[in-house]
Structures are given as structure tokens and as C-alpha cells.
Design an enzyme around this catalytic site. Structure first.
Site, short mmCIF file in Angstrom:
data_model
loop_
_atom_site.label_atom_id
_atom_site.label_comp_id
_atom_site.label_asym_id
_atom_site.label_seq_id
_atom_site.Cartn_x
_atom_site.Cartn_y
_atom_site.Cartn_z
N LYS A 62 2.17 -2.83 6.31
CA LYS A 62 2.48 -2.73 4.89
C LYS A 62 3.95 -2.39 4.65
O LYS A 62 4.53 -2.83 3.65
CB LYS A 62 1.57 -1.69 4.24
N ALA A 95 2.43 0.18 9.42
CA ALA A 95 3.59 -0.61 9.85
C ALA A 95 3.56 -2.00 9.20
O ALA A 95 4.60 -2.52 8.77
CB ALA A 95 3.59 -0.74 11.37
N TYR A 146 -1.73 -0.54 10.35
CA TYR A 146 -1.81 -0.89 8.94
C TYR A 146 -0.57 -0.42 8.18
O TYR A 146 0.00 -1.17 7.37
CB TYR A 146 -3.07 -0.28 8.34
N SER A 197 0.86 -1.18 0.00
CA SER A 197 0.00 0.00 0.00
C SER A 197 0.89 1.23 0.00
O SER A 197 2.00 1.21 0.53
CB SER A 197 -0.89 0.01 1.24
N THR A 203 -13.40 0.45 -3.68
CA THR A 203 -13.74 -0.89 -3.21
C THR A 203 -14.62 -0.78 -1.97
O THR A 203 -14.70 0.27 -1.33
CB THR A 203 -12.48 -1.70 -2.86
#
Length: 249
Positions: A162, A160, A158, A146, A193
Site C-alpha cells: 500500500k 509495503a 500489505y 490504506s 467488510t
């Protein structure tokens, strides 16, 4: 792996909107695909000798559970392509005022995000790479990262996770390239999404659209074509392809 060549592909996180779309698109293009997820609501049970796509319920952070599924699947042959798509988006600042006092990010939530996003990529990559190397078979492992890997406000866990996925991608590329196993990453920006809309408000999405040079969110077809490029270009290795409409320019 040449364009038009049929492959056996393993995709994790197949129960989500992105994973399910990728499973269906690769399968429609003639590849044999197995989608894994701990939750597969509304998806068919696995029938190994039936037509693609196949699905199996599996906690990909559990090495024993994954080994069992891979053993069953390998009866039909080894996987040529592995796409680590599993992940968990979680929004929470490191520090926040709740119930009138300053509280720290919940460690349980942190561990859950790291396990679903980073640990899953490690476990799946290690198991499938071993099969490729032991059988002297070339393959491709693609880790979905990401653009948040550089750090994003409110997404410490999140981001960290990725960032760890990117580091894992680079390490695997250095270790496995000599064995004919290519490893690469794909770092999406903001895509239209279900998970994005669940995590980001409509007002925030409108602001994001304005900040993206192309003035629009990405579509799932863009992810598929980027992955297809990585799979078919046998000189793409050890890099993370950013796909964000120019947001990080």
C-alpha cells in the site's frame, strides 16, 4: 466531469465485497461499469452489449490478459474513470515462532501480496493511461490505498504494497496531469467488510472501534461517496484522501 454526467468506469477487484458494491453503486447511478477480477463467483458472465454492469474474469497482474479485455471493452468506448481496488490482505509478522523455531516471513506470500496489490495497480494504470493520452481524452485514475501504508504490525507485505500504491499515485499524478489525466488515492481505515472480519478478530474490532474518534467502523457507502467526490471534483489531483473516522489524527 460534472455531477450527473454518465461515465465509463473500470473497477478492479470486482469479485470482493468492496469491489462488487462499488460496481453496483456506480452502475445504479447511471454509469457504465466494467468489473474485473480473477475470481467472479456468482457474478454474471460478461455481455458487452447488455446493460451495465459488466464483469470479466481477468488476472490484472498479467499485461497480456488485461490488454485482451481492454481491447474488447474499448469497442464501446474508452474508460473515463479507473479505480484500482484489487488487493490481497495477508497477516504475518516478519519473524515468528513456528514449530519450535524462529521463522521468517514467507517470500512466496510476500510476492503474492505485492503482485495482487501493487503490481495490479501499476499494470492497469499504465495501460489505461496510455489509452487516455493517445486519444487526448481526460480521465481519472484512483488507487485504493490504506492507512496501513505507514506500517502496521503483522502486515509487512500489505503495508509495503500500500505504501508502494501511494508512491505510484504521486508519480503518476506528476507525469500525467499535463495530459489532462487526474490521479488520486483513497486510503480507507477500518471498514465493516467481509475481508476486514476475516482478517481481524471480533475482540480486535471492538478495540478498534473504541480508538476511532467516531466510535464506529466505516461503511461501504462512505467509500462510494468519497470516490464519487474524487471523480466529480476536477481539481482534486495528486493527493491521497484518508477516510478513517479520524483514527490517524
Amino acid at each position: 466531469m460534472n455531477p450527473g454526467e454518465h461515465r465509463r468506469i473500470l473497477i478492479t477487484g470486482a469479485g470482493g465485497s468492496i469491489g462488487r458494491y462499488l460496481v453496483e453503486r456506480f452502475s445504479e447511478d447511471g454509469d457504465e461499469v466494467l468489473g474485473l477480477d480473477v475470481r467472479l463467483d456468482g457474478l454474471p458472465a460478461t455481455v458487452w452489449d447488455g446493460p451495465s454492469p459488466h464483469f470479466a474474469r481477468c488476472d490484472v497482474t498479467d499485461p497480456g490478459a488485461l490488454d485482451q479485455v481492454l481491447t474488447e471493452a474499448s469497442a464501446a468506448g474508452l474508460f473515463d474513470v479507473v479505480i484500482n481496488n484489487a488487493g490481497y490482505i495477508f497477516n504475518s509478522p516478519v519473524l515468528a515462532f513456528r514449530d519450535g523455531r524462529l521463522q521468517a516471513h514467507d517470500l512466496g506470500a510476500w510476492n503474492e501480496v505485492i503482485a495482487a496489490t501493487l503490481n495490479s495497480a501499476f499494470v492497469v494504470s499504465a495501460r489505461t493511461a496510455r489509452a487516455m493520452v493517445e486519444n487526448r481524452r481526460p480521465g481519472v485514475i484512483i488507487n485504493i490505498g490504506s492507512i496501513c501504508a505507514v506500517g502496521n504490525v503483522g502486515q509487512a507485505a500489505y503495508s509495503a504494497a500500500k505504501a508502494g500504491v501511494n508512491a505510484l499515485t504521486m508519480t503518476l499524478a506528476k507525469e500525467l496531469g499535463a495530459f489532462g489525466v487526474r490521479v488520486a488515492g483513497l486510503a480507507p481505515g477500518f471498514f465493516d467488510t467481509a475481508s476486514t472480519r476475516a482478517a481481524v478478530s471480533e475482540d480486535a474490532l471492538n478495540k478498534l472501534r473504541k480508538s476511532i474518534p467516531l466510535k464506529r467502523l466505516g461503511e461501504l457507502r462512505h467509500l462510494y461517496h468519497a470516490l464519487r467526490f474524487i471523480v466529480e471534483n476536477d481539481y482534486f489531483h495528486g493527493k491521497v484522501l484518508e477516510l478513517d473516522g479520524g483514527l490517524t489524527l
